[in-house]
Design an enzyme around this catalytic site. Sequence first.
Site, PDB file in Angstrom:
ATOM      1  N   ARG A 102      25.933  29.054  40.369  1.00 25.44           N
ATOM      2  CA  ARG A 102      26.959  28.207  41.084  1.00 25.44           C
ATOM      3  C   ARG A 102      27.036  28.525  42.353  1.00 25.44           C
ATOM      4  NH1 ARG A 102      33.287  27.613  39.161  1.00 25.44           N
ATOM      5  NH2 ARG A 102      32.128  26.220  38.085  1.00 25.44           N
ATOM      6  N   HIS A 129      28.380  18.703  39.101  1.00 28.84           N
ATOM      7  CA  HIS A 129      28.846  19.802  38.135  1.00 28.84           C
ATOM      8  C   HIS A 129      28.529  19.106  36.831  1.00 28.84           C
ATOM      9  CE1 HIS A 129      30.853  23.046  36.585  1.00 28.84           C
ATOM     10  NE2 HIS A 129      32.390  22.660  36.719  1.00 28.84           N
ATOM     11  N   GLN A 132      29.787  20.380  33.359  1.00 27.90           N
ATOM     12  CA  GLN A 132      31.428  19.842  33.188  1.00 27.90           C
ATOM     13  C   GLN A 132      31.551  18.266  32.445  1.00 27.90           C
ATOM     14  OE1 GLN A 132      34.387  21.669  33.665  1.00 27.90           O
ATOM     15  NE2 GLN A 132      34.944  20.168  32.352  1.00 27.90           N
ATOM     16  N   ASP A 224      40.860  15.788  39.335  1.00 31.45           N
ATOM     17  CA  ASP A 224      40.382  17.193  39.841  1.00 31.45           C
ATOM     18  C   ASP A 224      41.028  17.606  40.993  1.00 31.45           C
ATOM     19  OD1 ASP A 224      38.835  19.372  39.656  1.00 31.45           O
ATOM     20  OD2 ASP A 224      37.310  18.637  40.876  1.00 31.45           O
ATOM     21  N   CYS A 264      38.834  19.012  34.298  1.00 38.34           N
ATOM     22  CA  CYS A 264      38.029  20.283  34.214  1.00 38.34           C
ATOM     23  C   CYS A 264      38.514  21.456  34.409  1.00 38.34           C
ATOM     24  CB  CYS A 264      36.763  20.196  35.493  1.00 38.34           C
ATOM     25  SG  CYS A 264      37.162  20.421  37.150  1.00 38.34           S
ATOM     26  N   ARG A 292      32.854  23.296  27.163  1.00 39.45           N
ATOM     27  CA  ARG A 292      32.019  24.015  27.909  1.00 39.45           C
ATOM     28  C   ARG A 292      30.951  24.858  27.045  1.00 39.45           C
ATOM     29  NH1 ARG A 292      32.967  24.243  33.440  1.00 39.45           N
ATOM     30  NH2 ARG A 292      30.716  24.916  33.494  1.00 39.45           N
TER      31      ARG A 292
END
Length: 305
Positions: A102, A129, A132, A224, A264, A292
């Site tokens: 990440r 991402h 996700q 988001d 998310c 996830r």
Amino acid sequence: MKHLISIHDITCEEFNQILALAQKLKRETKEGKTHHILKGKTLGMIFTKSSTRTRISFEVGMYQLGGHPMFLSANDMQLGRGESIYDTANVMSRFVDGIMIRTYAHQDVLDLAKYGSVPVINGLTDLLHPCQALADLLTVYEHKGKLRGLKLAYVGDGNNVAHSLLYACAKAGMDMSVATPKGYECNEEVVANAKDDAKETGAEIIITNDPVEAVTGADVVCTDTWVSMGREAEKAERVKVFKDYQVNSELFGKSKEDSIFIHCLPAYRGYEVTEDVIDGPRSVVFDEAENRLHAQKAVMALLMI
Ligand code: CP
Ligand code: NVA
């Protein structure tokens, strides 16, 4: 499939294979079955940004697959003192069986994969991402019983989460409309790639600045944070620019009666979403967070066995 860096890089078959395996692993794990298919393997997990879900779900997932997850804070690695990605990739490849990273620059993830010799999983960059988006569509599938032909509306910042959803919807044959303020649109190359991928599945991609247009008739509504990691200095400006892009009950009310809300997380109630929506009966954000784990177990199994 050698790495999971972008959903654009995988085929529709591979995309469906990940979701199918995720469902199987989820069901069987809940039935008490163990899957120690990565026994003796180690996943190195480099973090240069904060995380709750990504870190925990990868650690638990690796443990459930019988392997060893190794948390590596970039600040505590020589990477944080200027050691190159080239050397880091080569050295880590001598120790671990897979790398999850990440970080900020997407190019760093591409370089890690290029110079290393083990599978690389993108745990979020400024651009994408993918883990996700896999969990998101797994969640939609569980709640709607299908993906193809559904419409997902994304309202807010044209960011990493929006980009990976564009790729995932294109692969899944789901229509997606994205509404962002002017100047905060999705990356043009990502949109062009997603439109190209969508030709194979018949998905329709609509890019607009009008949130009502995007949400009207949607089966899934998504937003988001307005302030992604690394953008903290722009918060005051962004809060002003994005105020008409809040998913509140009025906007959510334009979607289908049985639509679901996904996010998310982490969520900022009162900014991109109101409490009545995210804590309401049609919000599935905690199923989404759980997924996830299952989606990433499938990815690790397919890449690392
Ligand atoms: N959704 C997500 O990636 O959460 P974290 O930042 O907590 O990992
Ligand atoms: N767009 C957000 C996602 C956090 C999981 C960020 O990049 O900070």
